[in-house]
Enzyme design. Structure first.
Site, mmCIF file in Angstrom:
data_model
loop_
_atom_site.group_PDB
_atom_site.id
_atom_site.type_symbol
_atom_site.label_atom_id
_atom_site.label_comp_id
_atom_site.label_asym_id
_atom_site.label_seq_id
_atom_site.Cartn_x
_atom_site.Cartn_y
_atom_site.Cartn_z
ATOM 1 N N ASP A 12 12.499 25.916 -40.945
ATOM 2 C CA ASP A 12 12.043 27.303 -41.152
ATOM 3 C C ASP A 12 11.556 27.635 -42.576
ATOM 4 O O ASP A 12 11.894 28.702 -43.116
ATOM 5 C CB ASP A 12 13.161 28.293 -40.755
ATOM 6 C CG ASP A 12 13.527 28.229 -39.280
ATOM 7 O OD1 ASP A 12 12.953 27.397 -38.547
ATOM 8 O OD2 ASP A 12 14.400 29.009 -38.847
ATOM 9 N N LYS A 110 11.058 27.941 -32.052
ATOM 10 C CA LYS A 110 12.300 28.387 -31.410
ATOM 11 C C LYS A 110 12.428 29.892 -31.567
ATOM 12 O O LYS A 110 11.872 30.467 -32.498
ATOM 13 C CB LYS A 110 13.501 27.681 -32.047
ATOM 14 C CG LYS A 110 13.601 27.965 -33.535
ATOM 15 C CD LYS A 110 14.661 27.142 -34.222
ATOM 16 C CE LYS A 110 14.697 27.432 -35.691
ATOM 17 N NZ LYS A 110 14.998 28.829 -36.058
ATOM 18 N N CYS A 155 20.078 29.005 -39.842
ATOM 19 C CA CYS A 155 19.387 27.981 -39.044
ATOM 20 C C CYS A 155 19.724 26.557 -39.460
ATOM 21 O O CYS A 155 19.825 25.674 -38.606
ATOM 22 C CB CYS A 155 17.892 28.249 -39.042
ATOM 23 S SG CYS A 155 17.506 29.743 -38.090
HETATM 24 C C1 VGL Z 1 17.005 32.588 -39.560
HETATM 25 C C2 VGL Z 1 17.952 34.649 -39.308
HETATM 26 C C3 VGL Z 1 17.100 34.950 -38.267
HETATM 27 C C4 VGL Z 1 16.977 31.300 -40.318
HETATM 28 C C5 VGL Z 1 16.159 32.861 -38.505
HETATM 29 O O1 VGL Z 1 15.920 30.610 -40.301
HETATM 30 O O2 VGL Z 1 18.009 30.945 -40.931
HETATM 31 N N1 VGL Z 1 17.910 33.485 -39.952
HETATM 32 N N2 VGL Z 1 16.206 34.037 -37.882
#
Ligand code: VGL
Ligand code: ZN
Length: 201
Positions: A12, A110, A155
């Site tokens: 991410d 995702k 994540c």
């Molecule tokens: C994430 C919160 C919501 C992350 C993704 O990538 O850690 N955190 N969506």
């Protein structure tokens, strides 16, 4: 080059998780250059992208009267409500512009089902809906995974714990991760990862 059974998971590294983004993680952009330098050492390279419809149920905006960073109950258990982030096709959902994605073998998206959030690269937050990543890694002969990216306590943490539970040997390279760290979530994540045998490097 590292041994053929080693994969790197780049979690991410997207605009919304970097300074200026909708769910900015402090220092999120600092890890981009060292990640670019590390990825080519691994024979198997997977990048993930948080990828939500605009009406995703993890967004506080979908829950009347709820503020971002508060908690709610979903069918699968407690869920933090987030600011709207990583909306499918948006600039915020794009990888950081300096991240070299040409090296990626596979990009896993995702969180695209409205009703279920997905922190982990392996399973959605119901802990049973698979993303397919396990099969990809196994069919490529992977036994060890290293994780880098955002955010350490969400994540990266969920992905590392799932990988360890699936039987992979897992290392989180903490210097190439950054955390959201709300209400002690980083300390809890580090403990939870250690408890299932994840090495924190
Ligand atoms: C994430 C919160 C919501 C992350 C993704 O990538 O850690 N955190 N969506
Ligand atoms: Zn998300």
């Amino acid at each position: 080059m590292r041994p053929a059974n080693e994969a790197i998971l780049v979690i991410d590294v997207q605009n919304d998780f970097c300074p200026g983004g909708a769910l900015a993680v402090a220092g999120g952009d600092e890890i981009v250059a060292p990640i670019n330098a590390l990825v080519p050492e691994f024979p198997v390279r997977v990048f993930t992208q948080d990828w939500h419809p605009a009406n995703h149920m993890s967004f506080a905006s979908q829950h009347e009267g709820k503020d971002p960073f508060s908690l709610t109950e979903m069918r699968y258990g407690p869920q933090v409500l987030w600011p709207d982030h990583c909306i499918i096709g948006s600039e915020g959902a794009a990888f950081h512009p300096k991240l070299d994605t040409r090296t990626a073998d596979l990009v896993i998206r995702k969180g695209f089902r409205r009703e279920i959030d997905s922190y982990s690269a392996f399973f959605e937050n119901d802990h049973e809906t698979p993303t397919g990543l396990e099969g990809y890694l196994r069919t490529r002969g992977v036994e060890r995974v290293a994780l880098v990216g955002l955010a350490t306590d969400f994540c990266v943490n969920y992905s590392a714990v799932d990988a360890a539970r699936l039987g992979f040997k897992v290392t989180v390279i903490e210097s190439l991760c950054r955390a959201i760290d709300m209400d002690g979530s980083l300390a809890a994540a580090r403990q939870g990862m250690s408890d299932v045998g994840v090495a924190l490097a």
